[in-house]
Design an enzyme around this catalytic site. Structure first.
Site, PDB file in Angstrom:
ATOM      1  CG  ASP A 255       2.809  -5.922  -1.297  1.00 57.58           C
ATOM      2  OD1 ASP A 255       1.978  -5.331  -1.251  1.00 57.58           O
ATOM      3  OD2 ASP A 255       3.299  -6.486  -2.530  1.00 57.58           O
TER       4      ASP A 255
ATOM      5  CB  SER B 221       2.346  -4.176  -4.726  1.00 55.49           C
ATOM      6  OG  SER B 221       2.787  -5.487  -4.607  1.00 55.49           O
TER       7      SER B 221
END
Length: 557
Positions: free
Chosen positions: A408, A66
């Site tokens: 993600d 991320s």
């Protein structure tokens, strides 16, 4: 292996020449967790201090999830970044505090991205959220990031397969996807493709059509597409996209007309239709009754028999449909309304202002609306599509579909442990810098669960009290026989903050949803992350020394 460590091991003086075998060098990995802009800045501070402590050249792997990938992907544009890490830190501060992204920049990026048939919410997120945060378009790709002299840790960008996350066990090895400059793929399945070819259309192991590799801004959007849980992210991202659409000048004027109760005759019915479709998505996403909005659409389409018929069918079938069927119904309805019942020239004239030279077209708006209903992310052509699989070495679901959907990795584990723990990487020491909000021990506990389920050696992680979670120490060391040692560094802790109340204040100040910091806030955050390395430099070297000794001992056995 850095000279600081070898000096300790063999007592070399400053001018002594020491010679070592490559096989003696232990594999050491640095992990940067997710955490949005906070993680981007904190990882920069961490790497900067590792460089200042002359430890950075001991690191073989740098794996980001991320927000940490936002830092990494910028650094690796420079082949020699690890030799000038302080300069890179200064450049990041300057970029985050001076460069501005305009409304037109965002529109241009979205319009450019729609040329790809795999246009998804990842493109919208990259343009609308990540671009203004990182303030860099970055049109280079991952495979462009060369390191001919092997000066830097090898970068690993983490993602996960959405379908497999939702349909497999959360600790299934097959959900993880890694991207490096050489190859991209599923390490749990042993399936990879050259990164420069990832994005091309494949069938039966052959390229049918070559497509461009994704650029670094898209990579940032793909790897950093979640802010907390998927439910929280969905609410935030939906709100962000709709807020942006409504801020487009034409929509903004329309909303003001609504607020002042102007009659329908004084506003553009095409824009009213678009706003009702946004209202419909909001109602569905919030679990509210969608039928009143469908009735409002029917009233707006009075006199249009085809539209009335389709809307009436939606009302009649709605209560008998599953949630998945309702999503399909709303997506089809949205597309039908946009393409057949909205006058495109009239709408685009209403949307355009002289100051906006390249407005979002009706076609693009239609695509965005449908993507919101279908919640489509990270669409890429599947390089394993119809791949020969005679002995079922690959999972059957991986070779069936033409496309895969990547999101993600923080939605599984907000730190890339599964990728550095691949057996062939033989990592013996993990420096885990955790910038996650919430439980500062969650990622390491999840990693332990993942390893236990997949029979991967990993140290036991003790249960932590609520008091310890609220006010952790700055470094924890977990170790055991014949397994990697983990050094775990919570970002905000009793050493750099003081007490639990002050730690809580820091988390509130640097919340994951924040999209910009002042220069002072950035400098303070850099210092928080640097101090964790600085205070624990001796411990890091001591654990590196143990790793070297373990390698030497194993060679002697």
């Amino acid at each position: 292996m850095c000279k600081v460590l070898w000096d300790r091991l063999q007592g070399c003086g400053e001018n002594d020449k020491c010679y070592f075998h490559e096989a003696d060098v232990p594999q050491i990995a640095v992990l940067g967790s997710g955490g949005g802009l906070r993680a981007m800045v904190a990882l920069m501070g961490t790497l900067s201090e590792l460089g200042a402590q002359k430890l950075l050249d001991s690191i073989q792997y740098l794996c980001g999830v991320s927000g940490s990938t936002w830092c990494m992907s910028s650094l690796y544009n420079d082949e020699k970044w690890s030799l000038q890490v302080e300069q890179k830190e200064a450049e990041m501060v300057e970029k985050l505090t001076s460069k501005e992204i305009t409304f037109q920049d965002i529109i241009d990026r979205i319009n450019e991205a729609t040329r790809d048939s795999n246009f998804s919410l990842t493109d919208i997120w990259a343009a609308l959220y990540v671009y203004p945060v990182v303030r860099d378009k970055e049109t280079k790709s991952v495979s462009d990031q060369t390191d001919k002299e092997m000066l830097n840790p090898y970068p690993i960008y983490a993602a996960i397969d959405r379908w497999r996350l939702e349909n497999k066990d959360k600790h299934d090895k097959g959900i993880w996807f890694e991207i490096t400059r050489h190859e991209s793929g599923y390490p749990g399945c042993g399936a990879f493709i050259e990164t420069s070819k990832f994005g091309s259309i494949f069938k039966e192991g052959e390229i049918l059509e070559e497509r461009d590799e994704m650029d670094l801004l898209y990579l940032k959007g793909l790897c950093g597409s979640a802010l907390g849980s998927w439910k929280e992210s969905k609410k935030f991202i939906t709100s962000l996209i709709k807020g942006w659409i409504k801020s487009i000048p034409g929509f903004n004027r329309m909303l003001r007309g609504r607020a002042t109760n102007e009659s329908v005759s004084t506003v553009d019915p095409n824009m009213e239709c678009m706003l009702l479709l946004l209202d419909l998505h909001e109602a569905f996403n919030d679990g509210m009754d969608c039928k009143p909005i469908v009735n409002a659409l029917m009233a707006l389409q009075e006199g249009n028999e085809e539209a009335q018929k389709q809307l009436q069918q939606v009302l009649e079938n709605w209560d008998q449909q599953s949630e998945a069927e309702q999503v399909k119904t709303l997506s089809d309805l949205c597309q039908e309304m946009c393409l057949n019942y909205i006058d495109q020239p009239s709408l685009e004239e209403a949307l355009t202002l002289n100051s906006i030279s390249n407005v979002i077209s009706l076609k693009v708006m239609t695509i965005i609306f449908c993507l919101l209903f279908e919640w489509t992310w990270g669409t890429k052509f599947n390089f394993l599509h119809k791949h020969p699989n005679p002995e079922n070495v690959l999972p059957s679901d991986l070779v069936q579909d033409e496309k895969i959907y990547l999101i993600d990795a923080g939605l599984a584990i907000n730190c890339g442990y599964p990728l550095v723990l691949r057996p062939e990487r033989q990592v013996q020491l993990i420096l885990s810098f955790d910038f996650s909000a919430g439980d500062p021990f969650l990622t390491v506990h999840q990693a332990a669960e993942y390893c236990q389920q997949n029979n991967i050696p990993f140290p036991d992680i003790p249960v932590v009290s609520e008091e310890e979670k609220a006010c952790p120490s700055d470094c924890y060391i977990y170790s055991g026989e014949d397994m990697p040692t983990v050094m775990h560094f919570p970002l905000f802790n009793k050493a750099n903050c003081g007490d639990a109340e002050e730690i809580k204040e820091m988390w509130n100040l640097y919340s994951t949803a924040r999209r910009s910091y002042s220069k002072k806030e950035i400098q303070d955050l850099l210092e928080f992350s640097k101090s964790n390395v600085r205070r624990n430099g001796d411990q890091i070297i001591a654990e590196m020394q143990k790793a070297v000794e373990a390698v030497l001992k194993k060679q002697q056995e």
